[in-house]
Motif scaffolding. Structure first.
Motif, PDB file in Angstrom:
ATOM      1  N   SER A   1       0.033  -8.044  -6.508  1.00 15.80           N
ATOM      2  CA  SER A   1      -0.830  -7.329  -5.691  1.00 15.80           C
ATOM      3  C   SER A   1      -1.081  -7.848  -4.545  1.00 15.80           C
ATOM      4  O   SER A   1      -2.143  -8.223  -4.165  1.00 15.80           O
ATOM      5  CB  SER A   1      -2.126  -7.024  -6.749  1.00 15.80           C
TER       6      SER A   1
ATOM      7  N   ARG B   1      -2.017  -2.268  -2.449  1.00 19.12           N
ATOM      8  CA  ARG B   1      -1.517  -2.342  -3.870  1.00 19.12           C
ATOM      9  C   ARG B   1      -3.026  -2.800  -4.721  1.00 19.12           C
ATOM     10  O   ARG B   1      -2.919  -2.159  -5.922  1.00 19.12           O
ATOM     11  CB  ARG B   1      -0.457  -3.564  -4.133  1.00 19.12           C
ATOM     12  N   LEU B   2      -3.486  -3.727  -4.173  1.00 15.93           N
ATOM     13  CA  LEU B   2      -4.895  -4.155  -4.821  1.00 15.93           C
ATOM     14  C   LEU B   2      -5.667  -2.771  -5.029  1.00 15.93           C
ATOM     15  O   LEU B   2      -6.347  -2.666  -6.180  1.00 15.93           O
ATOM     16  CB  LEU B   2      -5.362  -5.210  -4.211  1.00 15.93           C
TER      17      LEU B   2
END
Length: 265
Positions: free
Chosen positions: A196, A201-202
């Motif tokens: 991540s 993405r996180l």
């Protein structure tokens, strides 16, 4: 402990390989669910070690695994390779290891591996190809009987795809795995290397985790592996209470292992 030689092993994402002391390695099909009277723990406590072991490239890797072998319920590993050293570790500690091989080189298989003292009652494997290099990453879902015999503990182990254009493949891999968790009635542990490394993405990971009501394990001293300033390794959970959580600093891998002690609620 012989290693299976089969193209089916490499290219069928529905298969898991089981390594067990005194037994030949064998393929586990996803519909092979067995009833078991053996709970994974004889108390209400479950301890886990979550670690990307960097293909066991570094000298002290096996020494650290040996250190925690007898006082952890589950070893949740990424980039585990079926080297003689790791297979001997499984044998000498009378462990049972389920692996989803992402790829093989010279009959050594690499992928996520979950190691316990008893066999899971169910194992399901998944693979997703890296968009750029086309080498798969793998994920594994195992279920274990717990002491009350009314519920099972579901453990999901993931090594997420790394570099890709956009979020499509990353989202696809995470969603496929989380779909296995949604209908589970009982405690859940979701852990691994989520790669991540970007804000997108996180945020996606946090959003998907919230949708299925999992909580995140936090650390008072956070020395997890980071890339671009963001942590890569996570532990999420449900229907469990945290007794303690810490990260162990080591040079035995490019990731630091995570240790969490849970109480089944």
């Amino acid at each position: 402990m012989p290693i299976i030689k089969s193209n089916k092993l490499l290219f069928n994402a529905d298969y898991v390989v089981r390594y067990e002391a005194g037994c030949q390695a064998r393929l586990i099909e996803p519909d092979n669910m067995v009833s078991s009277s053996m709970p994974i723990t004889k108390s209400d406590r479950v301890s886990i070690l979550v670690w990307n072991i960097f293909k066991q490239k570094r000298l002290d890797c096996m020494r650290l695994l040996e250190e925690y072998a007898d006082n952890t319920t589950l070893l949740i590993l990424q980039e585990a390779q079926t080297t003689p050293q790791l297979l001997n570790f499984i044998h000498s500690h009378h462990k049972i290891a389920d692996q989803v091989p992402a790829y093989a080189f010279k009959d050594v298989y690499s992928g996520v591996m979950t190691i316990a003292n008893i066999a899971p009652i169910k194992s399901i494997g998944f693979k997703e190809k890296e968009p750029l290099i086309r080498i798969p990453k793998s994920a594994l879902v195992t279920q274990y009987q717990i002491l009350d015999h009314k519920r099972t503990l579901l453990v999901a182990n993931i090594h997420a795809v790394n570099f890709s254009f956009g979020l499509k493949i990353y989202r696809q891999q995470i969603r496929i795995l989380l779909n296995q968790l949604v209908s589970h009635e009982g405690p859940i542990i979701l852990a691994g290397d989520f790669n991540s490394w970007s804000r997108q993405r996180l945020h996606l990971l946090y959003r998907l985790i919230r949708k299925i009501n999992l909580k995140m394990v936090n650390f008072s001293s956070d020395i997890r592996k980071t890339f671009m300033g963001r942590p890569l390794d996570f532990v999420f959970y449900r229907d469990l209470k945290i007794e303690q959580a810490k990260i162990v600093h080591t040079n035995a891998s490019d990731h630091n292992p995570i240790l969490v002690d849970f109480i089944i609620s």
